[in-house]
Every structure is written in structure tokens, then in C-alpha cells.
Design a protein around this motif. Structure first.
Motif, PDB file in Angstrom:
ATOM      1  N   VAL A 197       0.867  -1.174   0.000  1.00  0.00           N
ATOM      2  CA  VAL A 197       0.000   0.000   0.000  1.00  0.00           C
ATOM      3  C   VAL A 197       0.902   1.221   0.000  1.00  0.00           C
ATOM      4  CG1 VAL A 197      -1.816   1.274   1.186  1.00  0.00           C
ATOM      5  CG2 VAL A 197      -1.775  -1.229   1.299  1.00  0.00           C
ATOM      6  N   ALA A 198       0.783   2.078  -1.013  1.00  0.00           N
ATOM      7  CA  ALA A 198       1.672   3.225  -1.151  1.00  0.00           C
ATOM      8  C   ALA A 198       0.892   4.502  -1.416  1.00  0.00           C
ATOM      9  CB  ALA A 198       2.664   2.992  -2.292  1.00  0.00           C
ATOM     10  N   ILE A 199       1.271   5.570  -0.721  1.00  0.00           N
ATOM     11  CA  ILE A 199       0.745   6.898  -1.023  1.00  0.00           C
ATOM     12  C   ILE A 199       1.615   7.495  -2.122  1.00  0.00           C
ATOM     13  CG2 ILE A 199       0.421   9.237  -0.158  1.00  0.00           C
ATOM     14  CD1 ILE A 199      -0.134   8.059   2.591  1.00  0.00           C
ATOM     15  N   LEU A 200       0.989   7.899  -3.202  1.00  0.00           N
ATOM     16  CA  LEU A 200       1.706   8.492  -4.334  1.00  0.00           C
ATOM     17  C   LEU A 200       1.011   9.784  -4.741  1.00  0.00           C
ATOM     18  CD1 LEU A 200       2.290   5.282  -6.507  1.00  0.00           C
ATOM     19  CD2 LEU A 200       3.968   6.430  -5.036  1.00  0.00           C
ATOM     20  N   HIS A 201       1.803  10.758  -5.189  1.00  0.00           N
ATOM     21  CA  HIS A 201       1.231  12.018  -5.660  1.00  0.00           C
ATOM     22  C   HIS A 201       1.140  12.084  -7.177  1.00  0.00           C
ATOM     23  CE1 HIS A 201       0.331  14.564  -2.248  1.00  0.00           C
ATOM     24  NE2 HIS A 201       1.449  14.178  -1.653  1.00  0.00           N
ATOM     25  N   ASP A 202       1.991  11.326  -7.852  1.00  0.00           N
ATOM     26  CA  ASP A 202       1.994  11.332  -9.309  1.00  0.00           C
ATOM     27  C   ASP A 202       0.909  10.378  -9.802  1.00  0.00           C
ATOM     28  OD1 ASP A 202       2.563  10.740 -12.058  1.00  0.00           O
ATOM     29  OD2 ASP A 202       4.594  11.499 -11.767  1.00  0.00           O
ATOM     30  N   ILE A 203      -0.163  10.935 -10.361  1.00  0.00           N
ATOM     31  CA  ILE A 203      -1.297  10.110 -10.780  1.00  0.00           C
ATOM     32  C   ILE A 203      -0.902   9.169 -11.912  1.00  0.00           C
ATOM     33  CG2 ILE A 203      -3.629  10.165 -11.749  1.00  0.00           C
ATOM     34  CD1 ILE A 203      -4.045  12.839 -10.347  1.00  0.00           C
TER      35      ILE A 203
END
Length: 249
Positions: A197-203
């Protein structure tokens, strides 16, 4: 492996996250998206047992995280936070070794050394293994911490059920090659039967890497599904307040 049931976190007179339910199955690659303040990091902290929810519960293999000893959590999941502060002049090698020495995993010294070398190679820091943490760039510091997390993760793998890997903005401050390398390591873990599970900002990066996207908006779950179904013009307008089509990001 992991189930969140209608979890909510109330702070400062408002819900940081509210009414979120989800399952994390073996082999999953899940990316969490959302604008600043949407509740992404709060959700992750609840899922890993760092922040107890005010409503709902999180179960890991059927056990409520609130009742799970920290020593057991250390063997069932590994977490890379947004940032970590070190006040001692540890070398990069020593930072990585924290992943197998602090939890006191019952593994021999030779195995510990092997895991550290493997982790440093995986994050591209083998040549800087004797550099002190405070001399590194921001991106290098994050990768040194990732090496620590990988050491913990691989030590967990050798002892029982496949652990979960949680990453909070792992690609921040990284160039494109390093971003892809980090997500490759995460994919390899999922391929071995773990879950990520990763939080990413680059859609775009999230859509290319994950097989499932969770989109948060104002603390609530706006969308949950496959990237091609989640990344739509309507979602971009509603959540991110931009009038773009997916193909023009």
C-alpha cells in the motif's frame, strides 16, 4: 490479510478520515491518491497501527491491531514514513541494519549482513554505505530509510506469513530512474505474495504501477477500483479541481 472496517479519526473538531472500509489481499498493489489534506497519511497510520481509530477497527489476520503486541506488528508489516529524523551520525549501512537489529529478529549475524548488503544494492546506495546519514541528499536519505524497511521486510518473510509493505510517498525527491526502481522493488514483494500500500502524488505513476487505486477527498473514500476506471475527467475535476482529461496529465 488486512481489513479496515468503517474507520474514522476525529481531531481538532473534524474528521481527518471518516467511514473508510477496505480489504488488502495478498499480492495487492494499492496506491492511495488525493490532494493535500485529504487524509492519506492519517489513513496509512491507522492501517499500520500507529494511530488507533476513533471509530471502526483494523484487523490483521483476524486480530484487532489494538490488541496486537508491537513485537508482533514488527514481524507482520514494514512501514516507510514520509520522513525520518536521525540525531546520531549513523552510516548508511547502520541505518539499514536498524531494520533487522531493532526488532530483535532471531536471525544470525551472517544473515543480517547479507540482508543489509542486498537492501543497499536494491536502493542504489551500496557505494555510499559508509557515508553518514546527515551528509546525504533528501532523496538519498529516503532511500537509506527504504533500505532499513527492506531489511525488516525480508527478515519478516523468512519467519512466517508474508508481511505487508506500507510506503508513504516513497518516490518523493527521487529522479525518474529511482522512482521506477523503488516501485519495482515494491512490485517484486507483491509478486512473492505480499501486499503493498503506497501513497503516491503522481497520478500517472500510480496508474501505471498499481492494480488498484484508492482516491480520498476530504477524509472520505471517493473512489476505489482499477486505474482505468478511477482516473477519469470527472474524478480529476471533483477531487483535484483541474479541468484535464486523463490522457493530458
Amino acid at each position: 490479510m488486512l481489513t479496515a472496517e468503517t474507520i474514522g479519526v476525529w481531531r481538532g473538531g473534524r474528521w481527518l478520515v471518516e467511514g473508510i472500509s477496505l480489504d488488502v489481499a495478498p499480492g495487492a498493489r494499492i496506491a492511495i491518491l488525493g490532494p493535500n489534506g485529504a487524509g492519506k497519511s492519517t489513513l496509512l497510520k491507522v492501517l499500520v497501527g500507529e494511530t488507533p481509530p476513533d471509530t471502526g477497527r483494523v484487523l490483521l489476520d483476524g486480530t484487532d491491531l489494538k490488541r496486537m503486541p508491537r513485537s508482533m506488528l514488527a514481524r507482520r508489516r514494514a512501514v516507510l514514513p514520509q520522513a525520518s529524523v536521525l540525531t546520531f551520525p549513523f552510516t548508511v549501512r547502520e541505518v539499514a541494519a536498524l531494520g533487522v537489529t531493532v526488532p530483535a529478529f532471531p536471525i544470525d549475524r551472517t544473515t543480517q549482513v547479507r540482508l543489509v548488503e542486498r537492501a543497499l544494492s536494491a536502493v542504489g546506495l551500496a557505494a555510499l554505505s559508509e557515508a553518514t546519514f546527515d551528509t546525504l541528499s533528501g532523496g538519498e536519505k529516503q532511500r537509506a530509510q527504504l533500505a532499513r524497511v527492506l531489511c525488516q521486510l525480508w527478515a519478516c518473510e523468512a519467519q512466517g506469513p508474508m508481511p505487508l509493505l506500507f510506503l508513504d510517498e516513497p518516490t518523493a525527491s527521487q529522479d525518474l530512474a529511482q522512482q521506477l526502481s523503488i516501485l519495482k522493488v515494491a512490485s517484486e514483494h507483491a509478486g512473492r505474495g505480499g501486499a503493498v500500500v503506497a501513497i503516491l502524488h503522481d497520478i500517472n505513476l500510480a496508474a501505471a504501477w498499481a492494480d488498484r487505486l484508492l482516491v480520498l477527498s476530504k477524509g472520505r473514500l471517493y473512489a476505489d477500483g482499477r486505474p482505468q476506471n478511477v482516473v477519469t475527467k470527472a474524478m480529476l475535476a471533483d477531487v483535484f479541481r483541474v479541468g484535464l482529461s486523463p490522457g493530458t496529465l
